[in-house]
Design a protein around this motif. Structure first.
Motif, short mmCIF file in Angstrom:
data_model
loop_
_atom_site.label_atom_id
_atom_site.label_comp_id
_atom_site.label_asym_id
_atom_site.label_seq_id
_atom_site.Cartn_x
_atom_site.Cartn_y
_atom_site.Cartn_z
N UNK A 261 0.83 -1.21 0.00
CA UNK A 261 0.00 0.00 0.00
C UNK A 261 0.87 1.26 0.00
N UNK A 262 1.88 1.29 0.86
CA UNK A 262 2.75 2.45 0.96
C UNK A 262 3.55 2.64 -0.33
N UNK A 263 3.93 1.53 -0.96
CA UNK A 263 4.70 1.61 -2.21
C UNK A 263 3.84 2.16 -3.34
N UNK A 264 2.62 1.64 -3.47
CA UNK A 264 1.74 2.05 -4.56
C UNK A 264 1.27 3.49 -4.41
N UNK A 265 1.16 3.96 -3.20
CA UNK A 265 0.70 5.34 -2.98
C UNK A 265 1.87 6.33 -2.93
N UNK A 266 3.09 5.83 -3.13
CA UNK A 266 4.29 6.67 -3.05
C UNK A 266 4.30 7.47 -1.74
N UNK A 267 4.17 6.72 -0.68
CA UNK A 267 4.01 7.29 0.65
C UNK A 267 5.17 8.19 1.05
N UNK A 268 4.84 9.31 1.69
CA UNK A 268 5.84 10.16 2.32
C UNK A 268 5.53 10.19 3.81
N UNK A 269 6.28 10.91 4.57
CA UNK A 269 6.22 10.84 6.04
C UNK A 269 4.95 11.50 6.57
N UNK A 270 3.84 10.77 6.53
CA UNK A 270 2.56 11.23 7.07
C UNK A 270 2.13 10.26 8.16
N UNK A 271 1.80 10.75 9.36
CA UNK A 271 1.40 9.86 10.45
C UNK A 271 0.16 9.03 10.10
N UNK A 272 0.19 7.76 10.46
CA UNK A 272 -0.97 6.90 10.22
C UNK A 272 -1.13 5.95 11.39
#
Length: 272
Positions: A261-272
């Motif tokens: 999920x983090x890879x496909x959304x090109x995740x940046x440093x957002x708290x989850x």
């Protein structure tokens, strides 16, 4: 007619004819896969500073339409040596140079989007693919002597151009043609999130951020929902361009799905 039929008795011509047809189909497939879904391809223009939220949908559909056009022209053998092969080579060279610069600045990360979400390719893999296609294109340019199965007049060419431009806009019309309604909560309604801050389930970690205070942008998403993935991808771009935005994610799903999920959304440093 007999000359055209006899040409297929030549093994070399038959191989080149099939190769040329497959080459055109590759362009058509590349264009089609970018349509479903089209949003990740639109986001590429925004991420790289080439377009904004208004222009990127237009740019994405123009590129897809151009790929459809090249695919159709190659399959019908429209002025291959004079026009079509040269346009194809120019497009492949352009994206190869772009991907080379991208790797030097960002790295060999993520899906380049060459075949949409159907075939995930890193930028380096896409460069290898482009080099292979250029090599095949050179062979076709030198050795393939196409046969015109039907005469393509100006009106036929105009029709193919119009169809190529219309396909992405008809199959995936831009959001500007839709009206969205937002549901506003009444002042007395409270978002019930206290469950996040009790520790009844040991598998769930208590968030380090408190969304019960102040104003925040909160996204509820499922780790395996394709629509959620696109929405979070969009929010990641917004956060990257606007670091001051107080964005938080509340994610639902199994931990084994989190990395993808983090890879496909090109995740940046957002708290989850």
């Amino acid at each position: 007619m007999e000359t055209k039929i006899s040409a297929f008795k030549n093994p070399l011509f038959l191989i080149l004819f099939i190769t040329n047809t497959l080459f055109g189909i590759t362009f058509l497939y590349s264009a089609y896969t970018k349509l479903y879904p089209i949003e990740p391809f639109e986001y590429i223009f925004i991420e790289n500073g080439i377009g904004n939220w208004t222009t990127s949908p237009i740019m994405a559909r123009l590129v897809i339409g151009f790929e459809f056009l090249l695919g159709f022209f190659i399959i019908i053998n429209f002025k291959l040596q004079k026009i079509t092969y040269r346009l194809s080579a120019a497009m492949l060279l352009f994206f190869t140079i772009y991907l080379t610069i991208y790797i030097s600045l960002v790295g060999n990360e993520g899906n380049c989007g060459c075949f949409g979400q159907a075939i995930s390719m890193t930028p380096l893999e896409s460069i290898y693919k482009n080099i292979l296609m250029l090599a095949i294109l050179i062979i076709l340019y030198i050795f393939y002597k196409p046969i015109e199965f039907f005469k393509t007049d100006n009106w036929t060419v105009i029709f193919i151009i119009m169809i190529s431009v219309l396909i992405p806009n008809v199959l995936r019309p831009m959001d500007i043609f839709f009206n969205y309604k937002m549901t506003e909560l009444q002042e007395k309604e409270i978002l019930k999130v206290d469950i996040l801050y009790n520790n009844e389930n040991p598998k769930n970690k208590i968030p380090e951020f408190d969304i019960r205070k102040g104003k925040s942008i909160i996204a509820f998403a499922s780790l395996t929902c394709p629509h959620c993935i696109m929405a979070i991808h969009k929010l990641n771009i917004l956060k990257k361009n606007n670091p001051e935005f107080p964005i938080y994610y509340i994610l639902n799903g199994d931990m084994e799905d989190l990395n993808n999920f983090l890879k496909e959304t090109k995740y940046i440093d957002i708290p989850y």
